[in-house]
Scaffold this active site. Structure first.
Site, PDB file in Angstrom:
ATOM      1  N   LYS A 267       0.858  -1.236  -0.062  1.00 24.85           N
ATOM      2  CA  LYS A 267       0.030   0.005   0.029  1.00 24.85           C
ATOM      3  C   LYS A 267       0.876   1.190  -0.029  1.00 24.85           C
ATOM      4  O   LYS A 267       0.396   2.439  -0.564  1.00 24.85           O
ATOM      5  CB  LYS A 267      -1.054  -0.050   1.184  1.00 24.85           C
ATOM      6  CG  LYS A 267      -1.717  -1.192   1.269  1.00 24.85           C
ATOM      7  CD  LYS A 267      -2.844  -1.375   2.544  1.00 24.85           C
ATOM      8  CE  LYS A 267      -1.883  -1.345   3.935  1.00 24.85           C
ATOM      9  NZ  LYS A 267      -1.308  -2.568   4.159  1.00 24.85           N
TER      10      LYS A 267
ATOM     11  N   ARG B  51     -10.427  -0.334   8.785  1.00 28.91           N
ATOM     12  CA  ARG B  51      -9.713  -1.531   9.325  1.00 28.91           C
ATOM     13  C   ARG B  51     -10.665  -2.400  10.054  1.00 28.91           C
ATOM     14  O   ARG B  51     -10.306  -3.351  10.375  1.00 28.91           O
ATOM     15  CB  ARG B  51      -8.701  -1.097  10.233  1.00 28.91           C
ATOM     16  CG  ARG B  51      -7.152  -1.462   9.609  1.00 28.91           C
ATOM     17  CD  ARG B  51      -6.171  -0.993  10.475  1.00 28.91           C
ATOM     18  NE  ARG B  51      -5.010  -1.448  10.251  1.00 28.91           N
ATOM     19  CZ  ARG B  51      -3.983  -0.981   9.356  1.00 28.91           C
ATOM     20  NH1 ARG B  51      -4.179   0.096   9.007  1.00 28.91           N
ATOM     21  NH2 ARG B  51      -2.928  -1.727   9.273  1.00 28.91           N
TER      22      ARG B  51
ATOM     23  N   ARG C 287      12.059  -4.335   6.006  1.00 27.05           N
ATOM     24  CA  ARG C 287      11.854  -3.101   5.556  1.00 27.05           C
ATOM     25  C   ARG C 287      12.565  -1.838   6.350  1.00 27.05           C
ATOM     26  O   ARG C 287      12.713  -2.186   7.660  1.00 27.05           O
ATOM     27  CB  ARG C 287      10.186  -2.784   5.443  1.00 27.05           C
ATOM     28  CG  ARG C 287       9.709  -1.328   5.545  1.00 27.05           C
ATOM     29  CD  ARG C 287       8.454  -1.181   5.384  1.00 27.05           C
ATOM     30  NE  ARG C 287       7.543  -1.333   6.671  1.00 27.05           N
ATOM     31  CZ  ARG C 287       6.448  -1.466   6.314  1.00 27.05           C
ATOM     32  NH1 ARG C 287       5.502  -0.908   5.578  1.00 27.05           N
ATOM     33  NH2 ARG C 287       5.660  -1.706   7.574  1.00 27.05           N
TER      34      ARG C 287
ATOM     35  N   ARG D  12      10.514   0.365  11.586  1.00 29.19           N
ATOM     36  CA  ARG D  12       9.543   0.556  12.534  1.00 29.19           C
ATOM     37  C   ARG D  12       9.335  -0.494  13.629  1.00 29.19           C
ATOM     38  O   ARG D  12       9.663  -1.643  13.418  1.00 29.19           O
ATOM     39  CB  ARG D  12       8.208   0.518  11.616  1.00 29.19           C
ATOM     40  CG  ARG D  12       7.672   1.603  10.934  1.00 29.19           C
ATOM     41  CD  ARG D  12       6.790   1.486   9.950  1.00 29.19           C
ATOM     42  NE  ARG D  12       5.409   0.637  10.505  1.00 29.19           N
ATOM     43  CZ  ARG D  12       4.691   0.418   9.518  1.00 29.19           C
ATOM     44  NH1 ARG D  12       4.450   1.057   8.487  1.00 29.19           N
ATOM     45  NH2 ARG D  12       3.278  -0.583  10.010  1.00 29.19           N
TER      46      ARG D  12
ATOM     47  N   ARG E 283      -0.933  -8.469  13.747  1.00 30.00           N
ATOM     48  CA  ARG E 283      -1.566  -7.625  12.662  1.00 30.00           C
ATOM     49  C   ARG E 283      -1.940  -8.732  11.709  1.00 30.00           C
ATOM     50  O   ARG E 283      -3.166  -8.089  11.231  1.00 30.00           O
ATOM     51  CB  ARG E 283      -0.125  -6.865  12.133  1.00 30.00           C
ATOM     52  CG  ARG E 283       0.473  -5.811  13.066  1.00 30.00           C
ATOM     53  CD  ARG E 283       1.782  -5.391  12.564  1.00 30.00           C
ATOM     54  NE  ARG E 283       1.935  -4.453  11.401  1.00 30.00           N
ATOM     55  CZ  ARG E 283       2.984  -4.060  10.605  1.00 30.00           C
ATOM     56  NH1 ARG E 283       4.184  -4.664  11.014  1.00 30.00           N
ATOM     57  NH2 ARG E 283       2.848  -3.396   9.586  1.00 30.00           N
TER      58      ARG E 283
END
Ligand code: AP5
Length: 315
Positions: free
Chosen positions: A102, A177, A216, A261, A272
């Site tokens: 996204k 969400r 990431r 993060r 998640r």
């Protein structure tokens, strides 16, 4: 409006890119540059409305770089105000699990259509960094990979979509969400005669996501995202075990350090993904009857994903 300014900064990434590109022409007068900059989103909006959604960034720029004579400008202003006044806003939802892409593809859609990408995750992270009341409430939940309360995120979005840059539409990333958030969104849009225009689902099997999330690295200020394997920064060096040396993880543009993060861990990812499947996926069923949900195979190279996203955005 608790932290509107933070939210503005946090609107995911590069609305400023198109502005930067538009302002690069040395051949125009300042006033025609200004006019072009102001009108660029309307070129995009008009093009979208008339069915040419595959407007390329280059085309967008070259249109804006044409000298805008006063007749043409008056006509464009008239049309743009018609859009703003009478046309329902274009509201896209970029949908997908953590790591689906996204944040990778959203800025490209933003640049293509000239409407901002609103990432509740980025907004909440900005609130955490600024230690606002909302940020303090959200911090621990986010770190553990849980969901922040519906009240908080609905409030954030309600305020943000009233901003001027959302006049012609916006791209939602990470919102809604839960079904409660989707229904709250529908209600706030219905009040102005609008509704969600399209939901683009980036579909990726869970087993691919851990590698994406744990690899990431992010440039905090700009939101630019890197990946140790799929999109490494130019400066990356590896140690003898083949792991990236943290001190060599630097942003390509600013040379500033990249960060990971706090919720990008294998442990938080389990939570998640569990809330994604349990609470977020049912939203697809909610919008499916409207015929607006398009699925993209996001388990392929980024170029292939982008091609499918363009297809999904087309009429
Ligand atoms: P949020 O920031 O929204 O995180 P998320 O949904 O978990 O999504 P990510 O940003 O992790 O994934 P992405 O799809 O953007 O992946 P990316 O493109 O970077 O939310 C964070 C937290 O905030 C939530 O957990 C929650 O606590 C809270 N929150 C936010 N919104 C909320 C809401 N509405 N309600 C309640 N709580 C809320 O890609 C990932 C990596 O993969 C990158 O390194 C990239 O380079 C790489 N990559 C991407 N595509 C490919 C590809 N095709 N091939 C190979 N690598 C790829």
């Amino acid at each position: 409006m608790l932290f509107t300014s933070t939210i503005r900064v946090a609107s995911r990434r590069v609305a400023s890119n198109s502005r930067r590109l538009l302002s690069s022409s040395a051949t125009k007068t300042a006033s025609s540059q200004d006019a072009a900059r102001k009108l660029a989103p309307y070129f995009a909006a008009a093009t979208v409305a008339f069915g040419a959604t595959q407007l390329s960034v280059n085309k967008n720029i070259s249109q804006a770089e044409k000298p805008v004579d006063s007749d043409c400008q008056a006509l464009l202003e008239q049309n743009s105000s018609k859009f703003a006044q009478y046309w329902p806003r274009n509201i896209l939802i970029l949908f997908g699990p953590p790591g689906a892409g996204k944040g990778t593809h959203g800025p490209k859609v933003e640049e293509l259509l000239g409407i901002p990408q609103l990432s509740t995750g980025d907004m909440l992270r900005a609130a955490v960094a600024a230690q606002t009341e909302v940020g303090k409430k959200a911090q621990a939940v986010m770190k553990a990979g849980g969901l922040v309360s519906d009240d908080i995120v609905v409030g954030i979005i309600r305020d943000r979509i009233k901003e001027e840059d959302c006049k012609l539409g916006f791209i939602l990333d990470g919102f809604p969400r839960t079904l409660a958030q989707a229904k709250a969104l529908d209600t706030m849009l219905a009040e102005e005669g609008a509704r969600v225009t399209k939901v683009v689902e980036l579909h990726v099997p869970d087993e691919v996501l851990e590698e994406r999330i744990c690899g990431r690295w992010i440039h905090k200020k700009s939101g630019r995202s890197y990946h140790v394997k799929y999109a490494p920064p130019k400066s990356m060096e590896k140690d003898s075990d083949g792991k990236p040396k943290p001190e060599t993880m630097l942003d390509d543009e600013t040379n500033e350090p990249l960060i990971q993060r706090p919720d990008d861990t294998a442990t938080a990812l389990v939570k998640r993904l569990s809330s994604y499947h349990g609470e977020t996926v049912p939203i697809l069923e909610h919008y499916n009857p409207n015929g607006i949900v398009k699925q993209v195979n996001a388990n392929q190279g980024m170029t292939g994903v982008w091609k499918e996203v363009l297809g999904a955005l087309s009429r």
